[in-house]
Design an enzyme around this catalytic site. Structure first.
Site, PDB file in Angstrom:
ATOM      1  CB  SER A 251      93.930  67.173  46.112  1.00  0.00           C
ATOM      2  OG  SER A 251      93.970  66.237  47.158  1.00  0.00           O
ATOM      3  N   GLY A 252      92.601  68.156  48.784  1.00  0.00           N
ATOM      4  CA  GLY A 252      92.900  68.422  50.183  1.00  0.00           C
ATOM      5  C   GLY A 252      94.078  67.621  50.693  1.00  0.00           C
ATOM      6  CG  ASP A 253      96.415  64.162  51.819  1.00  0.00           C
ATOM      7  OD1 ASP A 253      97.626  64.339  51.626  1.00  0.00           O
ATOM      8  OD2 ASP A 253      95.966  63.555  52.805  1.00  0.00           O
ATOM      9  CG  ASP A 254     100.256  63.687  49.298  1.00  0.00           C
ATOM     10  OD1 ASP A 254     100.743  64.794  49.580  1.00  0.00           O
ATOM     11  OD2 ASP A 254     100.387  62.677  50.015  1.00  0.00           O
ATOM     12  CB  SER A 285      97.751  69.962  46.828  1.00  0.00           C
ATOM     13  OG  SER A 285      97.584  69.295  48.073  1.00  0.00           O
TER      14      SER A 285
END
Length: 472
Positions: A251-254, A285
């Site tokens: 992921s690019g976030d949580d 991540s």
């Protein structure tokens, strides 16, 4: 004469072969599927029966809507199932119905339309007060449902491709009129299963159950470029009794972000996320957390149980994000058996995550953070063990860390534990924690708590369902 007879026979054979070939091309294929689900269905149909075309370029938004509208008639007659055959099925947003299963063949790909006209604009969530990206409304999610009961979104590991690059580009350039859509969002619903799918390139969050209860998210693979903005994996939001298990997320976030509303809007809505299980999760991540609690947590977060988690090349393992103005609470958090490899921080708690929906938040609304338990963890190649930063005048209390071994990178931070405005204990932790987390019993390891009672969502039963699919 013998020559003529041979020619006639040869022509007959050729015609027979050609005819068989035509019949073969026209024949319908059949597949027999068995899968586990909270409910099996009495009625079924294929998307092709409603004009669906899986060529990757024809819009199937109307076909999905027509199919689901037809199948909704069977809600009280054993429910219904829509089968998505092999192919690339371009579509905009569509809504689900109750007592319904959406099943994707392993070679089926839902392609999210890049035509904004295929994405209806809906109201912002009441617990947020505005969209996450911009003020005002938001685009409806690709697969959307509200006020539903008994919904299954599953498959034989079929794919949902959000084709998010244009959305990411507009977000970075500040060109969005409304908040980006998610891939799957289910609101105000109960008895929901999302399982055995691959989700890629979401415009923003991937899976967002909100204001819902009795939710299972299982066997999901989520993939996004690690630099893509806000492509959170699974975000249970103001939900009760949710189980997230056996998922793989890049992921690019949580990877998992637990939420419950934003500042004064979340406080007013007052709907916490509670009784949440997260287990057997693998996450990558590099710029965010494996499990994040907040930052939108103003309705409260309570009784979260995470275990058997693997974190690889991620910014932090468990992160609590809050701020002055959030109000609400994060309490009774239990994490055990977590393995972390190549991390910036193993633990991160911050009381200064200060993004707000507007300037009308209450500066006296202080969050309550208490009874946070981490135990039985190992980590390697870690830059800094922990940043644990409460709020002056509002300390975060009851933090317990036990039986944790953290091996540092070749170039670690000189200060390994940065602790302010917190209280708690530790036991059997390496490197030695800060003075605000004194060793409870230096002569022996004392375990932090982890509940042994079962939550209701663990009793949500599944059954084996079977389905014979016919398609071109």
């Amino acid at each position: 004469m013998r020559f003529v007879i041979c020619i006639i026979l040869l022509v007959g054979i050729i015609i027979s072969l050609n005819t068989n070939g035509v019949e073969s091309r026209k024949a319908r294929n059949s597949d027999w599927f068995e899968y586990s689900a909270i409910s099996c269905r009495a009625h079924s149909a294929s998307l092709e029966e409603f004009g669906g075309v899986g060529d990757g370029t024809t819009s199937n938004t109307k076909a999905f809507k027509a199919a689901i509208d037809h199948l909704s008639r069977f809600q009280s007659e054993g429910g219904s199932q829509l089968f998505v055959p092999p192919g690339k099925w371009l579509t905009g947003s569509f809504n689900l119905t109750s007592h319904f299963t959406l099943f994707l063949h392993k070679d089926a790909v839902l392609l999210a339309s890049q035509d904004e006209k295929e994405w209806p604009v809906i109201e912002p969530l009441p617990s947020y007060g505005r969209g996450r990206d911009t003020e005002g409304g938001r685009y409806s999610s690709l697969i959307f449902g509200t006020n539903l009961t008994d919904v299954v979104i599953t498959g034989d590991n079929g794919t949902i491709d959000g084709q998010g690059e244009p959305w990411w580009r507009k977000f970075r350039a500040g060109e969005l009129k409304y908040t980006r859509p998610y891939l799957i969002e289910i609101m105000h619903s109960q008895n929901i299963q999302i399982s055995n799918l691959t989700l890629i390139n979401s415009p923003s969050w991937n899976v967002h159950p909100v204001y819902s209860s009795s939710v299972i998210v299982q066997g999901i693979t989520i993939l996004a470029p690690v630099t893509s903005p806000n492509t959170d994996g699974i975000n249970p939001d103001s939900c009760t009794n949710t189980r997230i298990e056996d998922c793989y997320i890049v992921s690019g976030d949580d990877c998992v972000a637990v939420k419950s509303g934003w500042d004064q809007y979340g406080i007013a809505y007052g709907m916490p996320t509670k009784q949440l299980i997260i287990r057997r999760l693998t996450c990558i991540s590099p710029f965010s957390a494996v499990i994040a609690l907040g930052s939108e947590m103003s309705g409260g977060i309570q009784d979260v149980r995470a275990e058997d988690i693997t974190a690889i090349d991620s910014e932090s393992g468990v992160r609590i994000k809050t701020a002055v103005g959030r109000g609400g609470f994060v309490k009774d958090i239990y994490v055990r058996r977590m393995t972390m490899k190549t991390m910036k921080w193993a633990f991160w708690i911050t009381g200064s995550y200060g993004s707000h929906p507007d300037n009308n938040y209450d500066p006296h609304a202080l969050p309550e953070i208490q009874n946070i338990n981490y135990r039985d963890m190992v980590a390697e190649n870690v830059t800094m063990a922990a940043r644990l930063e409460g709020i002056a005048g509002d300390p975060f209390t009851g933090i317990c860390i036990s039986n944790v071994t953290i091996e540092l990178t070749n170039k670690p931070k000189k200060l390994q534990w940065n602790c302010t405005d917190i209280t708690g204990i530790s036991s059997g932790v390496t490197p030695k924690p800060c003075e605000l987390l004194p060793d409870h019993e230096p002569a022996q390891t004392t375990e932090c708590n982890f509940p042994d009672n079962r939550l209701p969502v663990e009793n949500m039963g599944v059954q084996m369902c079977s389905y014979k699919a016919n398609y071109l």
